[in-house]
Design a protein around this motif. Structure first.
Motif, PDB file in Angstrom:
ATOM      1  N   ARG A 147       1.029  -0.949  -0.223  1.00  0.00           N
ATOM      2  CA  ARG A 147       0.137  -0.095   0.142  1.00  0.00           C
ATOM      3  C   ARG A 147       1.027   0.920  -0.016  1.00  0.00           C
ATOM      4  O   ARG A 147       1.940   1.071   1.053  1.00  0.00           O
ATOM      5  CB  ARG A 147      -0.772  -0.033   1.378  1.00  0.00           C
ATOM      6  CG  ARG A 147      -1.709  -0.658   1.446  1.00  0.00           C
ATOM      7  CD  ARG A 147      -3.185  -0.091   0.543  1.00  0.00           C
ATOM      8  NE  ARG A 147      -4.191  -1.427   0.740  1.00  0.00           N
ATOM      9  CZ  ARG A 147      -5.028  -1.355   0.028  1.00  0.00           C
ATOM     10  NH1 ARG A 147      -4.967  -1.150  -1.381  1.00  0.00           N
ATOM     11  NH2 ARG A 147      -6.133  -2.507   0.271  1.00  0.00           N
ATOM     12  N   ALA A 148       0.603   2.478  -0.835  1.00  0.00           N
ATOM     13  CA  ALA A 148       1.126   3.697  -0.719  1.00  0.00           C
ATOM     14  C   ALA A 148       0.708   4.124   0.487  1.00  0.00           C
ATOM     15  O   ALA A 148      -0.358   4.293   0.890  1.00  0.00           O
ATOM     16  CB  ALA A 148       0.564   3.661  -1.785  1.00  0.00           C
ATOM     17  N   VAL A 149       2.037   5.144   1.365  1.00  0.00           N
ATOM     18  CA  VAL A 149       2.126   5.813   2.917  1.00  0.00           C
ATOM     19  C   VAL A 149       0.948   7.068   2.056  1.00  0.00           C
ATOM     20  O   VAL A 149       1.328   7.901   1.272  1.00  0.00           O
ATOM     21  CB  VAL A 149       2.782   6.194   2.901  1.00  0.00           C
ATOM     22  CG1 VAL A 149       2.770   6.654   4.585  1.00  0.00           C
ATOM     23  CG2 VAL A 149       3.747   4.328   3.015  1.00  0.00           C
ATOM     24  N   ASP A 174      -4.046   5.252   0.401  1.00  0.00           N
ATOM     25  CA  ASP A 174      -4.530   3.803   0.561  1.00  0.00           C
ATOM     26  C   ASP A 174      -5.329   3.212  -0.741  1.00  0.00           C
ATOM     27  O   ASP A 174      -5.053   1.999  -0.405  1.00  0.00           O
ATOM     28  CB  ASP A 174      -5.307   3.888   1.925  1.00  0.00           C
ATOM     29  CG  ASP A 174      -5.061   3.741   2.944  1.00  0.00           C
ATOM     30  OD1 ASP A 174      -3.004   4.060   3.016  1.00  0.00           O
ATOM     31  OD2 ASP A 174      -5.515   4.756   3.809  1.00  0.00           O
ATOM     32  N   SER A 175      -5.769   4.253  -1.630  1.00  0.00           N
ATOM     33  CA  SER A 175      -6.177   3.394  -2.434  1.00  0.00           C
ATOM     34  C   SER A 175      -5.241   3.185  -4.202  1.00  0.00           C
ATOM     35  O   SER A 175      -6.218   3.248  -4.617  1.00  0.00           O
ATOM     36  CB  SER A 175      -7.576   3.923  -2.923  1.00  0.00           C
ATOM     37  OG  SER A 175      -6.726   5.372  -3.936  1.00  0.00           O
ATOM     38  N   TYR A 176      -4.427   2.874  -3.606  1.00  0.00           N
ATOM     39  CA  TYR A 176      -3.240   2.726  -4.389  1.00  0.00           C
ATOM     40  C   TYR A 176      -1.862   2.014  -3.354  1.00  0.00           C
ATOM     41  O   TYR A 176      -1.749   1.873  -2.399  1.00  0.00           O
ATOM     42  CB  TYR A 176      -2.035   4.506  -5.372  1.00  0.00           C
ATOM     43  CG  TYR A 176      -3.091   4.936  -5.580  1.00  0.00           C
ATOM     44  CD1 TYR A 176      -3.495   4.482  -7.301  1.00  0.00           C
ATOM     45  CD2 TYR A 176      -4.037   5.933  -5.313  1.00  0.00           C
ATOM     46  CE1 TYR A 176      -4.296   5.510  -7.910  1.00  0.00           C
ATOM     47  CE2 TYR A 176      -5.524   6.758  -5.744  1.00  0.00           C
ATOM     48  CZ  TYR A 176      -5.143   6.947  -6.860  1.00  0.00           C
ATOM     49  OH  TYR A 176      -5.513   7.188  -7.720  1.00  0.00           O
ATOM     50  N   GLU A 177      -0.877   1.115  -4.761  1.00  0.00           N
ATOM     51  CA  GLU A 177       0.278   0.875  -4.689  1.00  0.00           C
ATOM     52  C   GLU A 177       0.785   0.222  -4.858  1.00  0.00           C
ATOM     53  O   GLU A 177       0.840   1.186  -6.216  1.00  0.00           O
ATOM     54  CB  GLU A 177      -1.010  -0.721  -4.863  1.00  0.00           C
ATOM     55  CG  GLU A 177      -1.693  -1.531  -3.927  1.00  0.00           C
ATOM     56  CD  GLU A 177      -1.998  -2.926  -4.064  1.00  0.00           C
ATOM     57  OE1 GLU A 177      -1.964  -3.964  -5.320  1.00  0.00           O
ATOM     58  OE2 GLU A 177      -2.668  -3.470  -2.988  1.00  0.00           O
ATOM     59  N   VAL A 178       2.254   0.006  -4.572  1.00  0.00           N
ATOM     60  CA  VAL A 178       3.800   1.152  -5.427  1.00  0.00           C
ATOM     61  C   VAL A 178       4.440  -0.693  -4.621  1.00  0.00           C
ATOM     62  O   VAL A 178       4.368  -1.579  -4.329  1.00  0.00           O
ATOM     63  CB  VAL A 178       4.235   1.846  -4.237  1.00  0.00           C
ATOM     64  CG1 VAL A 178       5.424   1.838  -4.845  1.00  0.00           C
ATOM     65  CG2 VAL A 178       3.522   3.057  -4.207  1.00  0.00           C
ATOM     66  N   SER A 179       4.853  -0.951  -5.753  1.00  0.00           N
ATOM     67  CA  SER A 179       5.776  -2.209  -6.340  1.00  0.00           C
ATOM     68  C   SER A 179       7.361  -1.810  -6.013  1.00  0.00           C
ATOM     69  O   SER A 179       7.730  -0.610  -6.146  1.00  0.00           O
ATOM     70  CB  SER A 179       5.782  -2.830  -7.415  1.00  0.00           C
ATOM     71  OG  SER A 179       6.669  -2.113  -8.202  1.00  0.00           O
ATOM     72  N   ARG A 202       0.076   1.106  -9.327  1.00  0.00           N
ATOM     73  CA  ARG A 202      -1.106   1.225  -9.826  1.00  0.00           C
ATOM     74  C   ARG A 202      -2.413   1.453  -8.779  1.00  0.00           C
ATOM     75  O   ARG A 202      -2.341   1.524  -7.320  1.00  0.00           O
ATOM     76  CB  ARG A 202      -1.111  -0.698  -9.787  1.00  0.00           C
ATOM     77  CG  ARG A 202      -1.136  -1.795  -8.536  1.00  0.00           C
ATOM     78  CD  ARG A 202      -1.040  -2.866  -8.711  1.00  0.00           C
ATOM     79  NE  ARG A 202      -1.456  -3.925  -7.698  1.00  0.00           N
ATOM     80  CZ  ARG A 202      -1.637  -5.408  -7.462  1.00  0.00           C
ATOM     81  NH1 ARG A 202      -0.888  -6.228  -8.982  1.00  0.00           N
ATOM     82  NH2 ARG A 202      -1.121  -6.012  -6.190  1.00  0.00           N
ATOM     83  N   GLN A 203      -3.675   0.872  -9.014  1.00  0.00           N
ATOM     84  CA  GLN A 203      -4.759   1.294  -7.921  1.00  0.00           C
ATOM     85  C   GLN A 203      -4.647  -0.352  -7.860  1.00  0.00           C
ATOM     86  O   GLN A 203      -4.922  -1.694  -7.903  1.00  0.00           O
ATOM     87  CB  GLN A 203      -6.651   1.616  -9.086  1.00  0.00           C
ATOM     88  CG  GLN A 203      -6.301   2.713 -10.100  1.00  0.00           C
ATOM     89  CD  GLN A 203      -7.430   2.854 -10.669  1.00  0.00           C
ATOM     90  OE1 GLN A 203      -8.030   2.032 -11.190  1.00  0.00           O
ATOM     91  NE2 GLN A 203      -7.663   4.164 -10.726  1.00  0.00           N
ATOM     92  N   ALA A 204      -5.236  -0.041  -5.670  1.00  0.00           N
ATOM     93  CA  ALA A 204      -5.772  -1.264  -5.444  1.00  0.00           C
ATOM     94  C   ALA A 204      -7.167  -1.901  -5.396  1.00  0.00           C
ATOM     95  O   ALA A 204      -6.455  -2.822  -5.923  1.00  0.00           O
ATOM     96  CB  ALA A 204      -5.982  -0.708  -3.764  1.00  0.00           C
TER      97      ALA A 204
END
Length: 161
Positions: free
Chosen positions: A7-9, A12-17, A23-25
């Motif tokens: 999860r992106a700090v 919260d509705s996004y994720e990071v690799s 990307r969108q969660a």
């Protein structure tokens, strides 16, 4: 090894690799990255009712390395701002980041710097000269304080004579 997502700090509705993608969660759509005027990759995030820009390297380090401590910066180990893989990012002090930039030739200095008014040859001649600063300044088209900075090694200190 497969790509890891967190999860992106602060978003919260996004994720990071760990490879530097966002990307969108929900749905998993990968966001397009844009280059900022400073050369960093950034993404547009919709947080509630407003859109904001976030730099990708800050999202990656926030998710995988934790929050940035006071006085620290994110450094791209290979010097390429578009490479936001976790393996290429680290938290360092501002001094360490500047040193890394100079050692790896990322910060122009001397004649490569856009504001440079003297050449290396001229600086060596100034250092070898016994003439006063005003005369040298007039001769080279710079101020006498610029000449004094060269002679006292406040500028061009890295140049070996």
């Amino acid at each position: 090894m497969s790509e890891r997502w967190r999860r992106a700090v602060g978003a919260d509705s996004y994720e990071v690799s760990d490879l530097g993608r966002v990307r969108q969660a929900r749905g998993g759509r990968i966001l397009r990255q844009h280059k900022s005027s400073y050369g960093y990759q950034q993404v547009h995030l919709n947080l509630g009712h407003r859109w904001i820009m976030k730099r990708v390297h800050r999202l990656v380090t926030g998710a995988f390395l934790g929050p940035l401590r006071a006085g620290y910066e994110t450094n791209h180990k290979d010097g390429r701002k578009e490479n936001n893989a976790l393996s290429n990012l680290e938290h360092v002090t501002g001094t360490e980041n500047q040193h890394h930039a100079y050692v790896n030739g990322l910060k122009p200095r001397g004649e490569r710097h856009g504001c440079c008014r003297l050449t290396e040859h001229q600086v060596r001649a100034i250092l070898a000269s016994s003439r006063n600063n005003c005369d040298l300044g007039r001769f080279y088209g710079v101020s006498d304080s610029a000449i004094a900075s060269v002679k006292k090694r406040r500028s061009w200190a890295w140049l070996k004579v």
